[in-house]
Design a protein around this motif. Structure first.
Motif, short mmCIF file in Angstrom:
data_model
loop_
_atom_site.label_atom_id
_atom_site.label_comp_id
_atom_site.label_asym_id
_atom_site.label_seq_id
_atom_site.Cartn_x
_atom_site.Cartn_y
_atom_site.Cartn_z
N LEU A 165 0.96 -1.24 0.13
CA LEU A 165 0.00 -0.08 0.09
C LEU A 165 0.82 1.25 -0.17
O LEU A 165 0.13 2.45 -0.21
N ILE A 166 1.92 1.11 0.14
CA ILE A 166 2.95 2.55 0.13
C ILE A 166 2.99 3.49 -0.94
O ILE A 166 3.03 4.49 -0.93
N VAL A 175 1.07 4.61 5.92
CA VAL A 175 1.91 3.22 5.87
C VAL A 175 3.65 3.58 6.44
O VAL A 175 3.96 2.90 7.00
N ALA A 176 3.99 4.87 5.92
CA ALA A 176 5.42 5.09 6.50
C ALA A 176 5.18 5.44 8.16
O ALA A 176 6.29 4.73 8.59
N LEU A 177 4.07 5.89 8.64
CA LEU A 177 4.25 6.09 9.98
C LEU A 177 4.13 4.64 10.67
O LEU A 177 4.65 4.47 11.62
N ALA A 178 3.38 4.00 10.00
CA ALA A 178 3.18 2.41 10.66
C ALA A 178 4.51 1.65 10.51
O ALA A 178 5.08 0.85 11.52
N GLU A 190 14.15 -3.71 0.70
CA GLU A 190 12.83 -3.19 -0.06
C GLU A 190 12.17 -2.11 0.88
O GLU A 190 11.70 -1.18 0.25
N VAL A 191 12.09 -2.42 2.01
CA VAL A 191 11.31 -1.25 2.70
C VAL A 191 12.02 0.03 2.73
O VAL A 191 11.83 1.42 2.36
N ILE A 192 13.52 0.02 2.81
CA ILE A 192 14.20 1.48 2.56
C ILE A 192 13.80 2.10 1.30
O ILE A 192 13.77 3.25 1.18
N ALA A 193 14.05 1.25 0.46
CA ALA A 193 13.87 1.86 -1.15
C ALA A 193 12.47 2.28 -1.32
O ALA A 193 12.23 3.46 -1.90
N ALA A 194 11.55 1.61 -0.73
CA ALA A 194 10.21 2.21 -0.72
C ALA A 194 10.01 3.60 -0.05
O ALA A 194 9.34 4.54 -0.47
N LEU A 195 10.45 3.85 1.16
CA LEU A 195 10.34 5.05 1.84
C LEU A 195 11.16 6.03 1.10
O LEU A 195 10.85 7.32 1.03
N GLU A 196 12.26 5.70 0.61
CA GLU A 196 13.05 6.66 -0.12
C GLU A 196 12.30 7.05 -1.50
O GLU A 196 12.22 8.45 -1.73
N ALA A 211 7.59 9.72 5.53
CA ALA A 211 8.87 8.53 5.27
C ALA A 211 10.31 8.97 5.71
O ALA A 211 10.82 8.24 5.99
N ALA A 212 10.42 10.36 6.15
CA ALA A 212 11.65 10.73 6.70
C ALA A 212 11.72 10.28 8.06
O ALA A 212 12.78 9.74 8.53
#
Length: 452
Positions: A165-166, A175-178, A190-196, A211-212
């Protein structure tokens, strides 16, 4: 009978008929409101279920449905047995399921209330159902609420749906806060790439900051990409990133607050190792606002209050609170108010021995904080004192007033981006905007809205 007389009689009869009809409708609404039971009036589960089914989903005058939802929540939390909790959970699930395709805010609010009752009932299948809510067409904020609960239930097992869902703009920030809640155990490539990737989200204004914060929580605070996107973050997230870039831990940041005068030297004795450790934990989670304001509250160096008073601002009480956080460096004495009915037209006082006088604008229940701080600071400048009052940006209608040295505050603002509200008006603007939004929603529902 003249034509004008006949016309007057016809129109007069018409208006009387309309007035009577409106009066009847108003009386009917009043009776419906009076006879709609509150939660305390629903004694048994059968009463609650009946009120829930008969209550209107749209009428703002019918309290039966909302009262039943709240009553079932309390019942599930306090005295219901397993069979009754199951019945409540199934009722909430089935009703929410019928609304998953709806996109209006009224439905989202209704679902939020039912999710709270579902949570109280705590069925074994709650997490599975929350996934359905998170993937639905409901407004993003209530889907995010479901995701937050889901993370609480399943922890790292939720990474799959979070990554799914990101890229959904409406829930990207949630999603980022979760993910941030999960901390470093969620720091997969994979998570770090999605947040970036989310740092550059231009559709959801909250997503880059969330995300930050998540990247900081995952131990990626020093990644260069955060510094490149500072202009996309809210003021406090940008501050947190700048603190990290400056390699300031909680102890070093506290020293900056002391040297700037925000924390008076005589309060250093209150800074125990546990206080520093707690601040470091919050900073490492990416929440600079909470880290700073919680520390200042512990040290009695900040006054946080709602700028919307009830019924009208009490400027004498406000000045007494400001004297408390400013003392003993800055004293505020001899407070005298010139009132015009409920409106305060002028405030006179002594600030560090210097006479001060200012005229707050009367804005109903809103506080003219700008006039207060400008008046106090003008007197401090005339007295050649270094102290100044300032308001930290809160993001809502709360004011966060501090006292620091003029040069020290400037240093914190320019070097670290400490979010100081320059005109001390942001909290009122945000609160008034929220009030206008609610009023517009009520007006759209056909209600006449009056402002107090």
């Amino acid at each position: 009978m003249t034509t004008w007389t006949a016309a007057i009689l016809v129109w007069g009869s018409f208006f009387l008929f309309c007035a009577a009809l409106l009066g009847f409708w108003g009386y009917a609404f009043y009776i419906e409101w009076q006879h709609s039971p509150g939660p305390q009036g629903l004694k048994t589960l059968a009463d609650m279920q009946r009120a829930f089914r008969r209550g209107s989903k749209t009428s703002l005058f019918d309290r039966r449905r909302s009262s039943a939802i709240y009553a079932m929540q309390q019942f599930a939390e306090q005295e219901a047995d397993a069979t009754q909790r199951d019945a409540i959970a199934i009722l909430m699930r089935d009703e929410i399921a019928t609304a998953l395709h709806k996109t209006d805010n009224g439905t989202a609010n209704d679902v939020r209330r039912m999710l709270d009752t579902l949570r109280a009932a705590a069925p074994s299948w709650e997490a599975d159902f929350l996934e359905r809510v998170a993937r639905s067409k409901l407004e993003g904020w209530v889907r995010g609420y479901a995701l937050d609960r889901l993370v609480g239930l399943r922890g790292p097992e939720t990474l799959g749906i979070l990554l799914e869902l990101i890229d959904d703009t409406s829930v990207a920030h949630a999603v980022a806060l979760a993910i941030a809640r999960l901390g470093r155990r969620a720091a997969t490539p994979e998570v770090i790439a999605a947040l970036e990737r989310t740092l550059t989200d231009s559709q959801n204004g909250w997503a880059p900051s969330a995300a930050a914060q998540a990247l900081i929580s995952l131990g990626q605070a020093t990644t260069p990409i955060l510094a490149r996107h500072l202009d996309r973050f809210d003021p406090w997230t940008a501050f947190t990133v700048r603190v990290t870039i400056a390699e300031l831990d909680a102890g070093a940041l506290i020293e900056r607050l002391i040297t700037s005068g925000v924390v008076a030297e005589h309060r250093r004795k209150l800074i125990k190792p546990a206080v520093i450790n707690k601040m470091q934990q919050v900073l490492s989670g990416g929440d600079g606002f909470k880290a700073v304001t919680a520390l200042l509250q512990r040290l009695r160096a900040i006054y946080i209050f709602d700028t919307e008073w009830d019924p009208v601002p009490d400027y004498e009480a406000l000045l007494q609170e400001l004297a408390r956080i400013g003392g003993p460096r800055v004293t505020i004495t001899d407070i005298a108010l010139q009132m015009d009915g409920e409106a305060c037209r002028e405030v006179a006082c002594q600030v560090a021995g210097q006479p001060a006088r200012f005229s707050p604008q009367f804005m109903g229940d809103w506080t003219d904080l700008s006039a207060v701080l400008n008046g106090l600071n003008a007197a401090l400048a005339v007295a050649d004192r270094p102290e100044r009052f300032a308001n930290l940006f809160s993001g809502d209608q709360n004011a966060c007033v501090i006292v620091g040295h003029h040069d020290g505050l400037v240093e914190l603002e320019t070097r670290l981006g400490l979010p100081i509200d320059p005109g001390a008006k942001a909290a009122i603007s945000i609160g008034a905007a929220a009030e206008d939004h609610v009023a517009a929603q009520l007006a759209a529902s056909g209600l006449k809205v009056s402002r107090g």
